[in-house]
Design a protein around this motif. Structure first.
Motif, mmCIF file in Angstrom:
data_model
loop_
_atom_site.group_PDB
_atom_site.id
_atom_site.type_symbol
_atom_site.label_atom_id
_atom_site.label_comp_id
_atom_site.label_asym_id
_atom_site.label_seq_id
_atom_site.Cartn_x
_atom_site.Cartn_y
_atom_site.Cartn_z
ATOM 1 N N LEU A 198 0.934 -1.404 0.025
ATOM 2 C CA LEU A 198 0.002 0.140 0.033
ATOM 3 C C LEU A 198 0.849 1.116 0.116
ATOM 4 C CD1 LEU A 198 -2.865 -0.745 2.609
ATOM 5 C CD2 LEU A 198 -2.663 -1.513 -0.020
ATOM 6 N N GLU A 199 2.021 1.514 0.787
ATOM 7 C CA GLU A 199 3.053 2.210 0.830
ATOM 8 C C GLU A 199 3.472 2.570 -0.652
ATOM 9 O OE1 GLU A 199 6.781 4.381 1.260
ATOM 10 O OE2 GLU A 199 6.422 2.292 0.732
ATOM 11 N N LYS A 200 3.883 1.489 -1.531
ATOM 12 C CA LYS A 200 4.501 1.724 -2.627
ATOM 13 C C LYS A 200 3.506 2.432 -3.610
ATOM 14 C CE LYS A 200 7.983 -1.991 -2.277
ATOM 15 N NZ LYS A 200 9.184 -1.210 -2.632
ATOM 16 N N ILE A 201 2.240 2.293 -3.323
ATOM 17 C CA ILE A 201 1.160 2.923 -4.204
ATOM 18 C C ILE A 201 1.276 4.245 -4.273
ATOM 19 C CG2 ILE A 201 -1.501 3.022 -4.648
ATOM 20 C CD1 ILE A 201 -1.886 0.301 -3.373
ATOM 21 N N ALA A 202 1.408 4.820 -3.210
ATOM 22 C CA ALA A 202 1.564 6.233 -3.026
ATOM 23 C C ALA A 202 3.068 6.508 -3.663
ATOM 24 C CB ALA A 202 1.580 6.562 -1.794
ATOM 25 N N ASP A 203 3.923 5.872 -3.546
ATOM 26 C CA ASP A 203 5.405 5.965 -4.248
ATOM 27 C C ASP A 203 5.168 6.247 -5.747
ATOM 28 O OD1 ASP A 203 6.665 6.064 -1.843
ATOM 29 O OD2 ASP A 203 7.537 4.057 -2.023
ATOM 30 N N ARG A 204 4.588 5.333 -6.363
ATOM 31 C CA ARG A 204 4.311 5.185 -7.679
ATOM 32 C C ARG A 204 3.360 6.363 -7.889
ATOM 33 N NH1 ARG A 204 7.581 2.912 -7.299
ATOM 34 N NH2 ARG A 204 8.399 4.409 -8.770
ATOM 35 N N ALA A 205 2.522 6.924 -7.456
ATOM 36 C CA ALA A 205 1.464 8.067 -7.658
ATOM 37 C C ALA A 205 2.337 9.334 -7.743
ATOM 38 C CB ALA A 205 0.328 8.176 -6.433
ATOM 39 N N LEU A 206 3.535 9.507 -6.720
ATOM 40 C CA LEU A 206 4.277 10.393 -6.797
ATOM 41 C C LEU A 206 5.176 10.471 -8.101
ATOM 42 C CD1 LEU A 206 5.613 12.942 -5.573
ATOM 43 C CD2 LEU A 206 7.164 11.518 -4.239
ATOM 44 N N SER A 207 5.487 9.313 -8.440
ATOM 45 C CA SER A 207 6.462 9.153 -9.527
ATOM 46 C C SER A 207 5.358 9.743 -10.831
ATOM 47 C CB SER A 207 6.814 7.785 -10.097
ATOM 48 O OG SER A 207 7.617 7.310 -9.201
ATOM 49 N N ILE A 208 4.114 9.451 -11.103
ATOM 50 C CA ILE A 208 3.340 10.059 -12.127
ATOM 51 C C ILE A 208 3.373 11.661 -11.865
ATOM 52 C CG2 ILE A 208 0.787 10.117 -12.899
ATOM 53 C CD1 ILE A 208 0.657 7.002 -11.951
ATOM 54 N N ALA A 209 3.000 11.931 -10.627
ATOM 55 C CA ALA A 209 3.126 13.330 -10.408
ATOM 56 C C ALA A 209 4.166 14.027 -10.756
ATOM 57 C CB ALA A 209 2.890 13.766 -8.839
ATOM 58 N N ASN A 210 5.330 13.558 -10.766
ATOM 59 C CA ASN A 210 6.721 14.278 -11.048
ATOM 60 C C ASN A 210 6.620 14.265 -12.629
ATOM 61 O OD1 ASN A 210 7.843 14.493 -8.666
ATOM 62 N ND2 ASN A 210 8.759 12.506 -8.654
ATOM 63 N N LEU A 211 6.152 13.200 -13.423
ATOM 64 C CA LEU A 211 6.271 13.097 -14.769
ATOM 65 C C LEU A 211 5.120 14.203 -15.418
ATOM 66 C CD1 LEU A 211 6.349 9.251 -15.266
ATOM 67 C CD2 LEU A 211 8.112 10.819 -16.000
ATOM 68 N N MET A 212 4.006 14.355 -14.897
ATOM 69 C CA MET A 212 3.118 15.023 -15.147
ATOM 70 C C MET A 212 3.439 16.624 -14.969
ATOM 71 S SD MET A 212 1.007 13.323 -16.910
ATOM 72 C CE MET A 212 -0.015 14.762 -17.263
ATOM 73 N N HIS A 213 4.063 16.894 -13.936
ATOM 74 C CA HIS A 213 4.598 18.263 -13.432
ATOM 75 C C HIS A 213 5.536 18.787 -14.547
ATOM 76 C CE1 HIS A 213 6.777 21.516 -11.659
ATOM 77 N NE2 HIS A 213 5.552 21.731 -10.826
ATOM 78 N N TYR A 214 6.433 17.896 -14.667
ATOM 79 C CA TYR A 214 7.672 18.141 -15.806
ATOM 80 C C TYR A 214 6.979 18.288 -17.429
ATOM 81 C CZ TYR A 214 11.499 17.117 -19.073
ATOM 82 O OH TYR A 214 12.270 17.413 -20.063
ATOM 83 N N ALA A 215 6.133 17.409 -17.556
ATOM 84 C CA ALA A 215 5.382 17.503 -18.937
ATOM 85 C C ALA A 215 4.663 18.757 -19.061
ATOM 86 C CB ALA A 215 4.610 16.251 -19.171
ATOM 87 N N LYS A 216 3.764 19.157 -18.133
ATOM 88 C CA LYS A 216 2.943 20.180 -18.387
ATOM 89 C C LYS A 216 3.496 21.621 -17.953
ATOM 90 C CE LYS A 216 -1.321 17.607 -17.809
ATOM 91 N NZ LYS A 216 -2.666 17.450 -17.300
ATOM 92 N N ILE A 217 4.446 21.553 -17.106
ATOM 93 C CA ILE A 217 5.202 22.705 -16.527
ATOM 94 C C ILE A 217 6.542 23.039 -17.055
ATOM 95 C CG2 ILE A 217 5.782 24.260 -14.512
ATOM 96 C CD1 ILE A 217 3.333 23.389 -13.226
#
Length: 224
Positions: A198-217
């Motif tokens: 369950l803890e790793k799920i949030a880790d992977r979500a943060l990885s997605i957030a990093n990618l989207m932040h980089y791609a959009k901003i």
């Protein structure tokens, strides 16, 4: 950008959002199952994409992205998005694998003589935190306003940090339990391993957030 290319990109975004919503729904079902956990903590009714369905959805998205690369010349911003989406489908797949393993392992791990109420006291807020990160991810995937993107990204960073802190508390508490109840150490280790997913799920979500932040901003990946 050509109108046809815009349509292709919108289709890709829609499919990724659908994958994100499906992932969120599965985790919401896990959270509800934990809240309603009875003596068996049955999770067999949790709705999740099968491995075959998931791979078909991901392959469809990835093939659409490759087609855009092959037939068009995406502008820099769109190119960043497409590359990010290729990586994001892999992150969603990794989240799904963690969910599948948790659904499979947790009911068996908690069905012994261990203190179930003690475990659930930590498991519920841990999964609630994971759900919060995924909910923000779904919103982030659809958002275009840079200020709101930054706001959502910050929310995810904070929630993932809280999730990480929760797991550290759980780990420390379970280690203490194991020392006091050595005959149940294997069961507690199994619970710890399941909750780690369950803890790793949030880790992977943060990885997605990093990618989207980089791609959009833009900016350095993971350092807005």
């Amino acid at each position: 950008m050509l109108s046809t290319e815009k349509e292709k990109l919108k289709t890709i975004v829609d499919k990724i959002q659908a994958l994100g919503k499906s992932t969120l729904s599965t985790n919401e079902d896990i959270l509800q199952a934990l809240k309603n956990c009875n003596s068996s903590c049955d999770m067999s009714q949790i709705n999740a994409l099968s491995k075959k369905q998931r791979y078909e959805a991901i392959d469809e998205i990835d093939n659409s992205i490759i087609t855009v690369f092959a037939l068009y010349s995406p502008e820099a911003r769109d190119l960043r998005l497409l590359v990010a989406y290729l990586k994001i489908t892999n992150e969603f797949d990794r989240i799904a694998k963690q969910c599948t393993a948790f659904i499979r392992d947790f009911p068996d791990a908690i069905s012994s003589d261990i203190d179930k109420d003690f475990i659930l006291e930590y498991a519920v807020p841990l999964q609630k935190s994971s759900v919060n990160t995924l909910n923000s991810i779904v919103n982030l995937l659809a958002e275009k306003d840079k200020d709101l993107i930054q706001e959502l990204y910050t929310e995810i960073v904070i929630e993932e940090s809280k999730n990480d802190d929760l797991y550290k508390i759980i780990e420390k508490s379970l280690l203490k339990k194991m020392k006091k109840e050595l005959h149940l150490s294997y069961q507690y280790q199994s619970v710890m391993a399941a909750l780690r997913r369950l803890e790793k799920i949030a880790d992977r979500a943060l990885s997605i957030a990093n990618l989207m932040h980089y791609a959009k901003i833009g900016g350095e990946l993971g350092n807005p």
